[in-house]
Design an enzyme around this catalytic site. Sequence first.
Site, PDB file in Angstrom:
ATOM      1  N   ASN A  35      41.673  40.810  35.420  1.00 32.96           N
ATOM      2  CA  ASN A  35      41.524  40.802  36.872  1.00 32.96           C
ATOM      3  C   ASN A  35      40.151  41.708  37.104  1.00 32.96           C
ATOM      4  O   ASN A  35      40.211  42.988  37.033  1.00 32.96           O
ATOM      5  CB  ASN A  35      42.713  41.675  37.674  1.00 32.96           C
ATOM      6  N   CYS A  40      40.527  42.787  46.144  1.00 36.89           N
ATOM      7  CA  CYS A  40      40.601  41.450  45.591  1.00 36.89           C
ATOM      8  C   CYS A  40      40.287  40.187  46.572  1.00 36.89           C
ATOM      9  O   CYS A  40      39.858  39.054  46.097  1.00 36.89           O
ATOM     10  CB  CYS A  40      42.055  41.187  44.895  1.00 36.89           C
ATOM     11  N   HIS A  71      42.648  34.202  43.605  1.00 30.89           N
ATOM     12  CA  HIS A  71      42.317  35.516  42.818  1.00 30.89           C
ATOM     13  C   HIS A  71      42.808  35.583  41.656  1.00 30.89           C
ATOM     14  O   HIS A  71      44.205  35.334  41.560  1.00 30.89           O
ATOM     15  CB  HIS A  71      42.862  36.606  43.914  1.00 30.89           C
TER      16      HIS A  71
END
Length: 318
Positions: free
Chosen positions: A274, A113, A244
Amino acid sequence: MTGTRIAALGHYQPAKVLTNHDLAELVDTDDAWITSRVGIRTRHVAGPDEPVDELAAHAAGKALAAAGLAPEDIDLVLVATSTAIDRSPNTAARVAARLGMPSPATMDLNVVCAGFTHALATADHAVRAGGARRVLVIGADKMTEVCDWTDRTTCVLVGDGAGAAIVEAVDDAEAGGTPGIGPVLWGSVPEMGNAVRIEGTPPRFAQEGQSVYRWATQQLPALARKACERSGLAPEELAGVVLHQANLRIIEPLAAKIGAVNAIVARDVVDSGNTSAASIPLALAKLVERGELPSGAPVLLFGFGGNLSYAGQVIRVP
């Protein structure tokens, strides 16, 4: 002195959209449960015939077009991804082939990430050191291919997509002494490396959600403020904050604790889920495309997650 700047951005998401109501037909969940815990309402899902390098190439093509550049103008291709199934050729090489680039250096970075902000810093360093003049930096992940669709704690989180940036050399004097890409703050917490995992055969995404949540909300604000300090800016001077896109319950309190009281905070997680390494460039490109961040505005980018790694820097909007 040679500095750097982001010349242009591009993003891409697959056409198929999966809603929370769709997920409720697959696992024991519902819209209220998902939105109350992570804030996600929809996510984009790539098909079996859409590999990661195809997602990446679409975003890269848009960035090149926005910059007015041809494929042969790129010296180095960096792709941040953790979901490439094949080990060789790497994703960057496949993107270069799709775009018809003649002879760039090609590298993948797997920092999950935090991959895009690590790759952006690597591009900045390569240009400043004279190793490249123009770098194509891509964050791309196909998280839906590595999730367990029977696990409601993880399958509701993920989506697919890609975002890209063109990093190019600029004379520091020409830029007025303001760096287009500020100094990076990066690091990791090795003892928490297992908190976010993509392991096994076939590979599957898993995480210790509460551990990540506590670490992100308690430890990251100070780190993000330090990234601002390295760029010579106070948090209240930021025009935007792009973290993020993991969980709205992490993003909103973290942005508040940073002290960026005048900043637009990216909340693309609501629509995209995500997307791992793609999440920051996706969210940033959308804000710029919609005109919510003006050219030259300072924006904090901060990636965190797998390994447990983090990286952040302040950039100027192209």
